[in-house]
Design a protein around this motif. Structure first.
Motif, PDB file in Angstrom:
ATOM      1  N   ASP A 121      -5.845  11.991  -8.908  1.00  0.00           N
ATOM      2  CA  ASP A 121      -7.164  12.598  -8.681  1.00  0.00           C
ATOM      3  C   ASP A 121      -8.152  12.210  -9.785  1.00  0.00           C
ATOM      4  O   ASP A 121      -9.324  11.946  -9.513  1.00  0.00           O
ATOM      5  CB  ASP A 121      -7.042  14.120  -8.594  1.00  0.00           C
ATOM      6  N   ARG A 122      -7.678  12.152 -11.032  1.00  0.00           N
ATOM      7  CA  ARG A 122      -8.560  11.771 -12.146  1.00  0.00           C
ATOM      8  C   ARG A 122      -8.970  10.312 -12.017  1.00  0.00           C
ATOM      9  O   ARG A 122     -10.135   9.962 -12.204  1.00  0.00           O
ATOM     10  CB  ARG A 122      -7.848  12.014 -13.489  1.00  0.00           C
ATOM     11  N   TRP A 123      -8.026   9.450 -11.666  1.00  0.00           N
ATOM     12  CA  TRP A 123      -8.349   8.034 -11.491  1.00  0.00           C
ATOM     13  C   TRP A 123      -9.366   7.831 -10.382  1.00  0.00           C
ATOM     14  O   TRP A 123     -10.257   6.998 -10.489  1.00  0.00           O
ATOM     15  CB  TRP A 123      -7.089   7.229 -11.201  1.00  0.00           C
ATOM     16  N   LEU A 124      -9.246   8.608  -9.305  1.00  0.00           N
ATOM     17  CA  LEU A 124     -10.227   8.534  -8.219  1.00  0.00           C
ATOM     18  C   LEU A 124     -11.603   8.986  -8.694  1.00  0.00           C
ATOM     19  O   LEU A 124     -12.618   8.340  -8.420  1.00  0.00           O
ATOM     20  CB  LEU A 124      -9.784   9.398  -7.040  1.00  0.00           C
ATOM     21  N   ARG A 125     -11.624  10.116  -9.390  1.00  0.00           N
ATOM     22  CA  ARG A 125     -12.886  10.668  -9.890  1.00  0.00           C
ATOM     23  C   ARG A 125     -13.603   9.692 -10.817  1.00  0.00           C
ATOM     24  O   ARG A 125     -14.822   9.561 -10.787  1.00  0.00           O
ATOM     25  CB  ARG A 125     -12.584  11.969 -10.650  1.00  0.00           C
ATOM     26  N   GLU A 126     -12.828   9.007 -11.641  1.00  0.00           N
ATOM     27  CA  GLU A 126     -13.403   8.087 -12.618  1.00  0.00           C
ATOM     28  C   GLU A 126     -13.669   6.698 -12.037  1.00  0.00           C
ATOM     29  O   GLU A 126     -14.199   5.832 -12.721  1.00  0.00           O
ATOM     30  CB  GLU A 126     -12.479   7.977 -13.823  1.00  0.00           C
ATOM     31  N   GLY A 127     -13.284   6.464 -10.805  1.00  0.00           N
ATOM     32  CA  GLY A 127     -13.522   5.179 -10.159  1.00  0.00           C
ATOM     33  C   GLY A 127     -12.563   4.082 -10.602  1.00  0.00           C
ATOM     34  O   GLY A 127     -12.855   2.902 -10.417  1.00  0.00           O
ATOM     35  N   LEU A 128     -11.421   4.453 -11.185  1.00  0.00           N
ATOM     36  CA  LEU A 128     -10.449   3.455 -11.624  1.00  0.00           C
ATOM     37  C   LEU A 128      -9.643   2.899 -10.451  1.00  0.00           C
ATOM     38  O   LEU A 128      -9.150   1.779 -10.518  1.00  0.00           O
ATOM     39  CB  LEU A 128      -9.501   4.068 -12.666  1.00  0.00           C
ATOM     40  N   ILE A 129      -9.511   3.679  -9.396  1.00  0.00           N
ATOM     41  CA  ILE A 129      -8.842   3.235  -8.177  1.00  0.00           C
ATOM     42  C   ILE A 129      -9.738   3.575  -6.997  1.00  0.00           C
ATOM     43  O   ILE A 129     -10.622   4.425  -7.096  1.00  0.00           O
ATOM     44  CB  ILE A 129      -7.442   3.877  -7.992  1.00  0.00           C
ATOM     45  N   SER A 130      -9.493   2.901  -5.891  1.00  0.00           N
ATOM     46  CA  SER A 130     -10.271   3.198  -4.685  1.00  0.00           C
ATOM     47  C   SER A 130      -9.304   3.470  -3.541  1.00  0.00           C
ATOM     48  O   SER A 130      -8.225   2.894  -3.470  1.00  0.00           O
ATOM     49  CB  SER A 130     -11.178   2.018  -4.335  1.00  0.00           C
ATOM     50  N   LYS A 131      -9.710   4.359  -2.665  1.00  0.00           N
ATOM     51  CA  LYS A 131      -8.866   4.666  -1.519  1.00  0.00           C
ATOM     52  C   LYS A 131      -9.304   3.834  -0.334  1.00  0.00           C
ATOM     53  O   LYS A 131     -10.469   3.482  -0.197  1.00  0.00           O
ATOM     54  CB  LYS A 131      -8.879   6.158  -1.202  1.00  0.00           C
ATOM     55  N   GLN A 132      -8.321   3.515   0.507  1.00  0.00           N
ATOM     56  CA  GLN A 132      -8.568   2.716   1.696  1.00  0.00           C
ATOM     57  C   GLN A 132      -8.128   3.529   2.897  1.00  0.00           C
ATOM     58  O   GLN A 132      -7.035   4.080   2.916  1.00  0.00           O
ATOM     59  CB  GLN A 132      -7.781   1.418   1.613  1.00  0.00           C
ATOM     60  N   GLN A 133      -9.000   3.618   3.875  1.00  0.00           N
ATOM     61  CA  GLN A 133      -8.692   4.399   5.071  1.00  0.00           C
ATOM     62  C   GLN A 133      -8.895   3.513   6.295  1.00  0.00           C
ATOM     63  O   GLN A 133     -10.018   3.270   6.714  1.00  0.00           O
ATOM     64  CB  GLN A 133      -9.578   5.630   5.141  1.00  0.00           C
ATOM     65  N   PRO A 134      -7.781   3.002   6.856  1.00  0.00           N
ATOM     66  CA  PRO A 134      -7.905   2.189   8.071  1.00  0.00           C
ATOM     67  C   PRO A 134      -8.528   2.996   9.202  1.00  0.00           C
ATOM     68  O   PRO A 134      -8.373   4.216   9.270  1.00  0.00           O
ATOM     69  CB  PRO A 134      -6.470   1.814   8.410  1.00  0.00           C
ATOM     70  N   GLN A 183       0.833  -1.198   0.000  1.00  0.00           N
ATOM     71  CA  GLN A 183       0.000   0.000   0.000  1.00  0.00           C
ATOM     72  C   GLN A 183       0.866   1.246   0.000  1.00  0.00           C
ATOM     73  O   GLN A 183       1.939   1.262   0.595  1.00  0.00           O
ATOM     74  CB  GLN A 183      -0.918   0.014   1.216  1.00  0.00           C
ATOM     75  N   LEU A 184       0.366   2.275  -0.672  1.00  0.00           N
ATOM     76  CA  LEU A 184       1.045   3.564  -0.722  1.00  0.00           C
ATOM     77  C   LEU A 184       0.177   4.621  -0.067  1.00  0.00           C
ATOM     78  O   LEU A 184      -1.053   4.572  -0.185  1.00  0.00           O
ATOM     79  CB  LEU A 184       1.293   3.995  -2.173  1.00  0.00           C
ATOM     80  N   THR A 185       0.814   5.577   0.588  1.00  0.00           N
ATOM     81  CA  THR A 185       0.054   6.708   1.111  1.00  0.00           C
ATOM     82  C   THR A 185      -0.353   7.589  -0.065  1.00  0.00           C
ATOM     83  O   THR A 185       0.188   7.478  -1.170  1.00  0.00           O
ATOM     84  CB  THR A 185       0.889   7.535   2.097  1.00  0.00           C
ATOM     85  N   LYS A 186      -1.277   8.471   0.187  1.00  0.00           N
ATOM     86  CA  LYS A 186      -1.741   9.380  -0.858  1.00  0.00           C
ATOM     87  C   LYS A 186      -0.587  10.262  -1.351  1.00  0.00           C
ATOM     88  O   LYS A 186      -0.446  10.504  -2.549  1.00  0.00           O
ATOM     89  CB  LYS A 186      -2.886  10.239  -0.329  1.00  0.00           C
ATOM     90  N   ALA A 187       0.257  10.704  -0.435  1.00  0.00           N
ATOM     91  CA  ALA A 187       1.401  11.539  -0.799  1.00  0.00           C
ATOM     92  C   ALA A 187       2.369  10.776  -1.710  1.00  0.00           C
ATOM     93  O   ALA A 187       2.886  11.323  -2.684  1.00  0.00           O
ATOM     94  CB  ALA A 187       2.114  12.039   0.445  1.00  0.00           C
ATOM     95  N   ASP A 188       2.626   9.506  -1.379  1.00  0.00           N
ATOM     96  CA  ASP A 188       3.513   8.695  -2.219  1.00  0.00           C
ATOM     97  C   ASP A 188       2.911   8.462  -3.602  1.00  0.00           C
ATOM     98  O   ASP A 188       3.612   8.485  -4.615  1.00  0.00           O
ATOM     99  CB  ASP A 188       3.811   7.354  -1.554  1.00  0.00           C
ATOM    100  N   ALA A 189       1.604   8.219  -3.651  1.00  0.00           N
ATOM    101  CA  ALA A 189       0.940   8.020  -4.937  1.00  0.00           C
ATOM    102  C   ALA A 189       1.021   9.283  -5.784  1.00  0.00           C
ATOM    103  O   ALA A 189       1.279   9.217  -6.992  1.00  0.00           O
ATOM    104  CB  ALA A 189      -0.521   7.631  -4.720  1.00  0.00           C
ATOM    105  N   TYR A 190       0.825  10.430  -5.168  1.00  0.00           N
ATOM    106  CA  TYR A 190       0.955  11.704  -5.885  1.00  0.00           C
ATOM    107  C   TYR A 190       2.371  11.868  -6.431  1.00  0.00           C
ATOM    108  O   TYR A 190       2.563  12.286  -7.569  1.00  0.00           O
ATOM    109  CB  TYR A 190       0.638  12.877  -4.965  1.00  0.00           C
ATOM    110  N   ARG A 191       3.359  11.539  -5.614  1.00  0.00           N
ATOM    111  CA  ARG A 191       4.755  11.707  -6.014  1.00  0.00           C
ATOM    112  C   ARG A 191       5.120  10.772  -7.169  1.00  0.00           C
ATOM    113  O   ARG A 191       5.799  11.163  -8.106  1.00  0.00           O
ATOM    114  CB  ARG A 191       5.668  11.454  -4.817  1.00  0.00           C
ATOM    115  N   LEU A 192       4.643   9.533  -7.118  1.00  0.00           N
ATOM    116  CA  LEU A 192       5.010   8.551  -8.130  1.00  0.00           C
ATOM    117  C   LEU A 192       4.231   8.691  -9.434  1.00  0.00           C
ATOM    118  O   LEU A 192       4.788   8.499 -10.518  1.00  0.00           O
ATOM    119  CB  LEU A 192       4.808   7.135  -7.587  1.00  0.00           C
TER     120      LEU A 192
END
Length: 91
Positions: free
Chosen positions: A47-60, A31-40
């Motif tokens: 943000d576009r992938w989230l908006r389009e539902g291509l990826i999902s975020k997980q919040q423990p 798993q990557l943090t949101k900051a790491d995903a933004y950086r990579l």
């Protein structure tokens, strides 16, 4: 065997070998943090992938950080998802 088939097999073998070597040498987190995903992958892409539902975020429940599944991010980044971009005339 055709040249293109051989090239594809060699490419896949090289990618798999590289992935195995990286896993053995330096474990990659699942798993990557949101900051790491933004950086990579870039803020606008994530943000576009989230908006389009291509990826999902997980919040423990025990933390306020947002995480993403690395394999999901890599799959979306490797696929051709450019269809959602606006044509030049529509920008």
């Amino acid at each position: 065997m055709k040249y293109t088939e051989l090239a594809t097999l060699l490419k896949n073998a090289a990618e798999q070998g590289t992935a195995n070597a990286i896993k053995e040498e330096q474990p990659v987190p699942d798993q990557l943090t949101k900051a790491d995903a933004y950086r990579l992958y870039g803020r606008s892409n994530v943000d576009r992938w989230l908006r389009e539902g291509l990826i999902s975020k997980q919040q423990p429940t025990d933390t306020s950080q947002i995480f993403f599944d690395r394999s999901e991010l890599e799959a979306v980044a490797a696929s051709s998802n450019r269809i959602t971009y606006l044509p030049v005339a529509d920008r």
